[in-house]
Motif scaffolding. Structure first.
Motif, PDB file in Angstrom:
ATOM      1  N   UNK A   1       0.830  -1.195   0.000  1.00 10.97           N
ATOM      2  CA  UNK A   1       0.000   0.000   0.000  1.00 10.97           C
ATOM      3  C   UNK A   1       0.866   1.247   0.000  1.00 10.97           C
ATOM      4  N   UNK A   2       1.862   1.211   0.803  1.00  9.05           N
ATOM      5  CA  UNK A   2       2.622   2.426   1.048  1.00  9.05           C
ATOM      6  C   UNK A   2       3.586   2.775  -0.056  1.00  9.05           C
ATOM      7  N   UNK A   3       4.096   1.816  -0.743  1.00  7.57           N
ATOM      8  CA  UNK A   3       5.240   2.167  -1.554  1.00  7.57           C
ATOM      9  C   UNK A   3       5.231   1.673  -2.993  1.00  7.57           C
ATOM     10  N   UNK A   4       5.001   0.376  -3.168  1.00 10.88           N
ATOM     11  CA  UNK A   4       5.348  -0.169  -4.473  1.00 10.88           C
ATOM     12  C   UNK A   4       4.434   0.302  -5.583  1.00 10.88           C
ATOM     13  N   UNK A   5       3.149   0.461  -5.260  1.00 15.58           N
ATOM     14  CA  UNK A   5       2.270   0.935  -6.320  1.00 15.58           C
ATOM     15  C   UNK A   5       2.566   2.388  -6.672  1.00 15.58           C
ATOM     16  N   UNK A   6       3.055   3.144  -5.712  1.00 15.11           N
ATOM     17  CA  UNK A   6       3.403   4.528  -6.006  1.00 15.11           C
ATOM     18  C   UNK A   6       4.675   4.612  -6.835  1.00 15.11           C
ATOM     19  N   UNK A   7       5.649   3.819  -6.405  1.00 16.87           N
ATOM     20  CA  UNK A   7       6.938   3.859  -7.098  1.00 16.87           C
ATOM     21  C   UNK A   7       6.893   3.103  -8.417  1.00 16.87           C
ATOM     22  N   UNK A   8       5.912   2.194  -8.541  1.00 19.38           N
ATOM     23  CA  UNK A   8       5.805   1.383  -9.741  1.00 19.38           C
ATOM     24  C   UNK A   8       7.029   0.493  -9.948  1.00 19.38           C
ATOM     25  N   UNK A   9       7.707   0.189  -8.899  1.00 21.47           N
ATOM     26  CA  UNK A   9       8.774  -0.824  -8.921  1.00 21.47           C
ATOM     27  C   UNK A   9       8.696  -1.577  -7.598  1.00 21.47           C
ATOM     28  N   UNK A  10       9.310  -2.712  -7.589  1.00 19.55           N
ATOM     29  CA  UNK A  10       9.568  -3.415  -6.332  1.00 19.55           C
ATOM     30  C   UNK A  10      11.068  -3.647  -6.235  1.00 19.55           C
ATOM     31  N   UNK A  11      11.525  -3.883  -5.035  1.00 18.81           N
ATOM     32  CA  UNK A  11      12.945  -4.133  -4.827  1.00 18.81           C
ATOM     33  C   UNK A  11      13.127  -5.476  -4.139  1.00 18.81           C
ATOM     34  N   UNK A  12      14.184  -6.187  -4.507  1.00 20.50           N
ATOM     35  CA  UNK A  12      14.678  -7.242  -3.609  1.00 20.50           C
ATOM     36  C   UNK A  12      16.155  -6.976  -3.388  1.00 20.50           C
ATOM     37  N   UNK A  13      16.602  -7.296  -2.210  1.00 23.53           N
ATOM     38  CA  UNK A  13      17.981  -6.996  -1.849  1.00 23.53           C
ATOM     39  C   UNK A  13      18.660  -8.235  -1.310  1.00 23.53           C
ATOM     40  N   UNK A  14      19.947  -8.319  -1.568  1.00 22.95           N
ATOM     41  CA  UNK A  14      20.738  -9.422  -1.037  1.00 22.95           C
ATOM     42  C   UNK A  14      22.092  -8.862  -0.647  1.00 22.95           C
ATOM     43  N   UNK A  15      22.761  -9.539   0.263  1.00 22.91           N
ATOM     44  CA  UNK A  15      24.108  -9.090   0.614  1.00 22.91           C
ATOM     45  C   UNK A  15      25.107 -10.189   0.271  1.00 22.91           C
ATOM     46  N   UNK A  16      26.280  -9.734  -0.115  1.00 23.52           N
ATOM     47  CA  UNK A  16      27.321 -10.637  -0.630  1.00 23.52           C
ATOM     48  C   UNK A  16      28.657 -10.153  -0.095  1.00 23.52           C
ATOM     49  N   UNK A  17      29.461 -11.087   0.341  1.00 22.02           N
ATOM     50  CA  UNK A  17      30.803 -10.735   0.818  1.00 22.02           C
ATOM     51  C   UNK A  17      31.839 -11.110  -0.224  1.00 22.02           C
ATOM     52  N   UNK A  18      32.785 -10.217  -0.386  1.00 19.71           N
ATOM     53  CA  UNK A  18      33.915 -10.593  -1.248  1.00 19.71           C
ATOM     54  C   UNK A  18      35.200 -10.382  -0.461  1.00 19.71           C
ATOM     55  N   UNK A  19      36.146 -11.245  -0.762  1.00 20.70           N
ATOM     56  CA  UNK A  19      37.396 -11.237   0.004  1.00 20.70           C
ATOM     57  C   UNK A  19      38.402 -10.253  -0.586  1.00 20.70           C
ATOM     58  N   UNK A  20      38.240  -9.922  -1.845  1.00 18.91           N
ATOM     59  CA  UNK A  20      39.230  -9.041  -2.472  1.00 18.91           C
ATOM     60  C   UNK A  20      38.543  -8.138  -3.473  1.00 18.91           C
ATOM     61  N   UNK A  21      39.072  -6.928  -3.645  1.00 15.01           N
ATOM     62  CA  UNK A  21      38.520  -6.068  -4.703  1.00 15.01           C
ATOM     63  C   UNK A  21      38.915  -6.624  -6.065  1.00 15.01           C
ATOM     64  N   UNK A  22      38.373  -6.017  -7.098  1.00 12.59           N
ATOM     65  CA  UNK A  22      38.755  -6.424  -8.448  1.00 12.59           C
ATOM     66  C   UNK A  22      37.625  -7.124  -9.162  1.00 12.59           C
ATOM     67  N   UNK A  23      37.950  -7.965 -10.150  1.00 13.71           N
ATOM     68  CA  UNK A  23      36.923  -8.570 -11.003  1.00 13.71           C
ATOM     69  C   UNK A  23      36.073  -9.610 -10.270  1.00 13.71           C
TER      70      UNK A  23
END
Lengths: 974, 974
Positions: free
Chosen positions: B914-936
């Motif tokens: 009600x509050x958000x997605x119909x107004x924004x016309x998008x939905x979000x899903x989020x995940x977190x990921x760890x990486x041990x080193x920068x780069x590719x």
């Protein structure tokens, strides 16, 4: 000698009983009048009589600061009587002489003591004490002497200024243009008065956040924060019996900006310090101005300790000749937290090392035992966490506890902590530049709150130092003096004495005629600002829809403004500058901001409702916005001929972060474009909607015969043309009258003629007809039966809606072993709040009997009720205990409620705290209670911990309409 | 005969492959042109040649609705060629004849079929099908005939209107003033074209929420929603090959307001229904207008069933003679939920009883087996919960699933549900008066979204009924036609065909010259309104601080408005009314609202920053507010000489609840009072603060050599006088240029000359000097080393900030068993989103191989990254499954993310929804990921469930600055 002059003030942690009705004395320092007479009476000392003025005699070896103050007394006597006495170290030849001096530094006084003509028991070895006494035949050739004798330098000075004040020179004669009270003659009543020692050893102010106001003003008037400026501050402090100062630091360095500053402070008698984050007598600006000369330039003891030590050492070397109270420890670069060294443990180790090094420097530079050097460690904001984690300064260092930046003490000493040789003190705020929000504009500090909190500090033994952040000094004249007077003797300014104090203040500065009115005005404008500071007001703060809230607030402000303006008009011309700056300006300025926000709230509502008058509400906001500027301009440019220019430069409208706004920004307003037609619309109390064109029904809030009230509907034009309509009630028991108050739209008040209404629940109808409609408005009522009325009489009763009770309206109060609920007059949002006394009472958990208040209720329905207690915003100042109360309905088991049950969200810097309670200036606790049957019940409120302050009790089984204050108080049914 | 005319459209649930590049035909009904010629060619049929117009020949026993449509064709031919053909049931004597009729109701056509001259295989027994064919020597004396033969009444009518449309008469010739395309002659190409059957049996619109616009207009033009009005609607529907109508119901009763209404509907060929909450062919207004005549007057089957049954029975008795599609079931009193009888179980029992009773009434009144009467049960809002709880209507009743009121389908039939004899359909919204918010003003419906959702409906077999809520009908011309065309053959308007459709629409109504431009304009204005509906825009929607967001939105709108205005100026006068209402007005009106809110956001920011220009921003808001009104006035009063007055009466500014606002209210704006001085201030990108007078440092957002961008600072007057200052960069690699775009204050763009900058992290400085300052602005940069550049090439790379990737920019896409990620062109916020096709593919959970997209990343730091997927706002239309995706970094185990993991908060009516997605016309899903080193690294996005639409991928290890869209897309490093 009348006994009043023999009475001694016993200064101690426990207050003595003082007669509640003090004679309305003209001094705020002494609770007794000694210069009442303008006519000679038996034994009275003729200070000024006829053409002659008694000479002032001092000893040349006395403190220069004392001799300097005697010159002020000369001036003061002249200000009052137009006759300036001689002041001299030479033995005067006159038959009457004023002898002024410090015990041990004035041969004449020492001789009087030696001869038994002057009792010095309450001077010898005392701190900052004085005696004022008339002595007959003090010495050969002198018929009568008035002796002002001090135990030490400041004791004598305070005695001198006490005489000045009683003569009619306000401490604020310069700082607030209070005109001296003229008199032709002045006689001091015979007798002896002793000040006693102050309860709080160091009493001072912190000039902080001094831009744009104080800086701009001082630059224009003195060329900067130099000794011309500071001597004015020193004199004021001494007249207020203060002794301690943290100088301005935002863009200033007291000791460097004018080398005369510290020298003159010492000469005047002011103990200097530096603010909580500026250790070792050095301004942080001294560092930032040339940090590159110090090692790596980092204000970091972990990486740059040698250079920082050098910086410390230079400060002590420079100022060691003067009387100082040295701030120790270290915070971050400027007024912010220290960069962490990685963990709290390593940070604590580092601070311990800093203490050690600072003590070594003090010892080396001052060539003394460092325990002899007064020091403080301020537990401001993040610093307290190091203490709580176990870090301890040397025992002789005073621990300076702080408030939460908005006047609520975060922590007070425990019994163990009270044993420390350094004792502890309080750093308090009546002005803030920082979190949770800035309030730097105007006085928002009600005396009852300061008294309530600072008496806690006194009772819990935090009395070594009291220092208060006063921002730009002006316009905080009132709370500055109140705080400092409180510091001298807290017990003499407890909750029950605030009103008399305010009255005496008004009489001292404005005379007796209007004193009651003026005291009431300043009490009210500060109380209203205490509801919510002007900087934090928003268009939606006060409900324009429910409980007539915005209108009640508006009416309150309009009343004080009208009264202040009326007084301003009739006061003598010479009093108007003082009255303007101390009373009229803050009242009117605060009122304008409140009214501006309410008008903006009305604009927002009216725009949503489609009222053409939304534009008139917007115009009103713009008008008030201009008035705000004009009033600041009047303060800056017209008041006292522009003497105080820049002191009203502080932007105060549009604050959106912890900082003050850069400029005043008007509350945003909407507009509509009314078309060329004559359609009308209808709005009702309590509903954002308007009719026609709204889906739902128009229903007025329920009318309850137990709590008769009026409601209203408003009929408004939607277009540019005049509207015509008829309003009619379909039932004879609906009383419709058009409101006489001029408003933007036409209001019809709705009341119930209860005699004509049917018992029980029914719904009447009001119809509005015209070129649209008919629009029907439902009028639901609940009328009690005779049985219900009998059962509810004497109870706080409801047939439908919430019950809101003033905590002070309890019908029963039980005392347990001398511990009891007492009224705290004029506290917070109410006429009187309730709190436990003595405030040091031990906690009592149920089922142990505790002091309990009882409120008889009559509830409309069986089911679940939520009870909300509206409390003062006190902090949980006792470690690891919370702030608890016990509540119960009838004989149900008591529920223990803890305001701080969520220690993360609710305590200092917690999310809940930050967001709400400091802004609202109240806290809430809520409980739910089930009842099996409607009708009579009893709500019981029992003490668990002292120092919880209860303002209002709200009982409801429905969601409450949005409002700031909640429902108005319900009286008990009669 | 050219093969194109032999091609048959195979209408089925699975679309046939259609050549992507269709000839740009002038009809939106047929994918082929049959009236291309204005010159005689071999075998072409001379409809109008020289002075003569081929006579129209029908059979007097044909449906009156067919004969009526033939009169329209007469008119249409005249509109186009100025020559009106004869139309007659008499055998014409001309050598060329147009024979029009329904199989079995036209003797001439039946004879052609019998003689083998007309193939009727795709007519016989078919629903609403037609054939248009040229026939040589159809009968003695006739040289050549053009035959329009229908399988049934509407088949013939659709054939007639197909010819009209191809001749150059838009279905909107009256409803949108599209001028007929003039031609002197018209020849129909030889051949045969067959329409085939529509995929969706009932295709219709719901006139809803018809006040104030449609009602006001119809009252002024026709005296009400009478048959003069409705026949205009019927004709439009038939020209659009629709067949079904829910009539206006807000304050109207179709069958009572004008008894000709239902009779003419049937004659025209329109199947009538009543809205989802009005069972048994009765308007709810028929109940509310005289409820007192029905039992206890309560619309309550539990307490008043006998009376309600009578009400039902009267409706069926009245309308039984006509073609109806009967709404069954029952909701509450008006368009709201039914009052509960106590529990969902008892409510379900009651509805079952209602079904039984309604069926009995249908059987008794219609004297037929109720399974033969087309019926629907609409699962609107709360009704669906009864279905989900197990309540089932009789198998022959069509289940009408609904969207979430904002165009996202809540539910589609399962395999079992597809077996129901009644099938299922969709009730869709392109206009809403209700939750989550009203959008009743203007067209906010991008075709790609309708196509994506309604193709889901088709693929999942919800094809018995498609009905769309169109509010006031105008100004939703575009999506009405698109929806109805889609209903005829969804597969022919799938995601890849939308652009060509729009182009063909533009060409049909405005000719080929500007068709591409017009198609682009309508595509853009609807896309931009799809970002967020104008009613929901607020001053803070688009960030005026970060990512240049508000300016990008403003520029997008200004571009389309300028282009639309330019076209309007050069189009022929006769096209301007149509162009104004279909293109210019909605574009400009929407743009004004967006710009008004952005200007208000700028005003709010500027007021906070203390810019004198805050007032100019406020003036701009007021100017745009007036423009909005002027544009509505132009629509109402100037367009087509006032023909459409009242259709732009809908207030659309200031919505604050689910209801539309009662009047337009301007976004609230603040003001400041600039004083008489020449002080300046400085603001920078990304920071609400301004300098001097702000505590913190001024630091521009970090510059990253992988993603070169420009930043800016702005220097503004604080007072009324002109300001003077100098701006200088202290490092040679800072490129400072004053922006040429005229703005309220002076902007200096900051770019980095990367060739001159040092590798790694460094910080430069810009200084601003004048009568205050110097003000220093830090310019932090990160320049890649050659090694970093080599490693990052081909990757979406960052040295500091977030990475935002268009989902369509994947470098690898793996297909599994014919299931693959495909681009959804022009979807949502992006040029193309990604979704799984076929949409009916089975779910795949890891570790099973799934279609996967891969994105090569170059990340700046080790640590934890949050990955945000910006998705289309699709609902979880498959019961109890959620909407899932699997994501992984590198070879880490895939994480399965479910958009609907919180089934309470995220599904229909849930708090989050009600509050958000119909107004924004998008939905979000989020995940977190760890990486041990920068780069590719590689980000992998795998399908789990089909129908998830992925727009953008945002990867960041820091809190993102506030914005609506998030960071702009980062291209892969080249």
């Amino acid at each position: 000698m009348p006994s009043i002059f023999l009475r001694r003030f016993i200064v101690a942690l426990v207050a003595v009983i003082i007669p509640v009705a003090l004679p309305a004395g003209p001094s705020l320092g002494l609770p007794a009048e000694i210069v009442v007479s303008t006519r000679p009476t038996t034994g009275a000392f003729p200070l000024v009589a006829g053409d002659s003025s008694a000479p002032l005699w001092y000893d040349a070896v006395d403190w220069p600061g004392v001799i300097r103050a005697i010159r002020d007394l000369q001036e003061d006597i002249k200000r009052v009587t137009a006759r300036q006495p001689v002041a001299s170290a030479e033995h005067p030849t006159a038959p009457v002489v004023v002898i002024i001096g410090t015990l041990g530094r004035n041969a004449a006084i020492d001789a009087l003591v030696a001869s038994g003509k002057l009792d010095a028991t309450d001077l010898r070895g005392k701190w900052e004490s004085f005696v004022i006494a008339t002595v007959a035949q003090p010495m050969p050739g002198v018929e009568r002497a008035l002796v002002i004798a001090g135990s030490d330098k400041r004791g004598t000075i305070y005695g001198i200024y006490e005489l000045s004040e009683q003569l009619g020179v306000s401490p604020w004669y310069w700082w607030a243009d209070v005109p001296p009270k003229k008199r032709a003659e002045a006689y001091v009543l015979p007798g002896r008065y002793a000040s006693g020692e102050p309860v709080v050893r160091y009493r001072g102010i912190f000039l902080n956040d001094e831009a744009p106001c104080l800086t701009g003003w001082a630059k224009e008037k003195f060329g900067g924060l130099n000794s011309q400026f500071y001597t004015k501050v020193f004199e004021l402090l001494l007249r207020l019996r203060a002794n301690y100062l943290w100088p301005a630091m935002w863009d200033n360095a007291f000791n460097e900006d004018d080398p005369e500053n510290p020298r003159l402070a010492d000469e005047y008698g002011i103990v200097m310090g530096t603010s909580h984050h500026e250790p070792m007598m050095r301004a942080h600006k001294e560092w930032t101005r040339r940090r590159e000369q110090y090692g790596n330039g980092k204000w970091n003891y972990a990486t740059n300790s040698e250079a920082v030590q050098r910086f410390f050492r230079e400060g002590i070397a420079r100022n060691k000749a003067y009387e100082n109270l040295v701030t120790v420890g270290m915070r971050g670069d400027g007024d912010e937290g220290m960069s962490s060294t990685g963990s709290i443990e390593s940070d604590m180790k580092l601070i311990e090392r800093i203490f050690t090094d600072q003590r070594r420097i003090l010892a080396e530079e001052m060539r003394t035992d460092p325990t002899k050097v007064p020091q403080l460690w301020a537990l401001f904001t993040e610093v307290q966490k190091f203490y709580e984690a176990g870090l301890r300064p040397p025992d002789d260092v005073t621990i300076l506890w702080t408030d939460d930046n908005t006047g609520n003490l975060r922590r007070l000493p425990t019994a163990d902590e009270r044993k420390r040789s350094g004792g502890s003190g309080i750093y308090y705020h009546i002005d803030m530049h920082g979190g949770p929000f800035a309030y730097q504009w105007i006085n928002t500090n009600p005396f009852p709150k300061i008294a309530e909190q600072m008496n806690l500090a006194a009772e819990y033994g935090a009395t070594r130092i009291w220092i208060v952040n006063v921002g730009d000094l002006k316009p905080l004249e009132l709370p500055i003096e109140f705080f400092l007077r409180l510091a001298w003797n807290p017990a003499a300014l407890n909750k029950d004495q605030v009103a008399a104090y305010t009255r005496r203040w008004a009489e001292r500065d404005f005379g007796p005629e209007h004193a009651a009115e003026i005291a009431d005005l300043v009490g009210r404008y500060t109380k209203y600002n205490g509801w919510r500071k002007p900087e934090l007001l928003a268009p939606e703060t006060f409900s324009v829809l429910n409980f007539g809230e915005a209108e009640r607030v508006e009416a309150a402000w309009r009343d004080v403004v009208e009264r202040a303006e009326k007084l301003h008009a009739i006061l003598p011309e010479k009093q108007r500058d003082a009255f303007f700056q101390l009373v009229l300006h803050p009242t009117k300025a605060s009122a304008i901001v409140a009214e501006m926000n309410i008008a903006a709230g009305r604009n927002h509502l009216f725009a949503k409702q489609g009222r053409a008058s939304a534009n008139a509400a917007a115009a009103r906001v713009r008008e008030l916005f201009r008035q705000d500027q004009e009033l600041s301009d009047a303060y800056n440019h017209q008041l006292a001929g522009g003497k105080w220019n820049h002191l009203m430069d502080q932007p105060h409208l549009g604050q959106f972060s912890w900082e003050p706004p850069r400029v005043n920004a008007m509350p945003a307003v909407s507009e509509i474009l009314p078309a060329d037609h004559d359609r009308f619309g209808v709005a009702i109390e309590g509903d954002v909607s308007a009719w026609p064109d709204h889906f739902g029904d128009a229903v007025l809030p329920v009318f309850d015969s137990f709590n008769p009230r009026r409601s209203y509907l408003e009929i408004f034009a939607e277009g540019t043309r005049p509207i015509t309509f008829t309003v009619a009630a379909l039932e004879p028991w609906i009383v419709l009258t058009e409101d006489k108050v001029p408003r933007l739209d036409r209001r019809f008040c709705v009341e119930i003629d209860w005699a004509k209404a049917l018992e029980g629940a029914s719904t009447g109808t009001i119809t509005i007809e015209g070129n649209r409609g008919p629009i029907r408005i439902a009028v639901p009522i609940r009328k009690a039966t005779p049985e219900q009325t009998r059962a509810a009489t004497g109870h706080f009763a409801s047939l439908d809606g919430p019950i809101a009770i003033a905590a002070s309206a309890a019908t029963t109060s039980t005392e347990v072993a001398g511990v009891r609920w007492e009224k705290v007059p004029d506290y917070g949002r109410v006429d009187a709040a309730m709190a436990i006394y003595p405030v040091t009472a031990a906690s009592i958990l149920p089922p142990a009997p505790a002091p309990t208040l009882e409120y008889p209720l009559y509830l409309p329905r069986a089911g679940t009720y939520e009870i909300t207690l509206v409390l003062g915003p006190v902090m949980d100042f006792v470690p690891d205990r919370g702030m608890r109360l016990a509540v119960a309905l009838d004989d149900q088991p008591p529920q223990v409620l803890d305001v701080f049950s969520d220690r993360t969200a609710e305590t200092f810097l917690g999310a809940g705290w930050w967001q709400r309670f400091t802004r609202d200036n109240v806290r809430y606790v809520r409980s739910t209670h089930n009842i099996a049957a409607p009708g009579p019940h009893v709500f019981k409120l029992a003490m668990v911990d002292p120092a919880v302050v209860v303002q209002t009790i709200i009982i409801s089984d429905q969601r409450l309409p949005e409002s700031y204050f909640g429902p108005p108080h319900t009286p008990a049914l009669r």
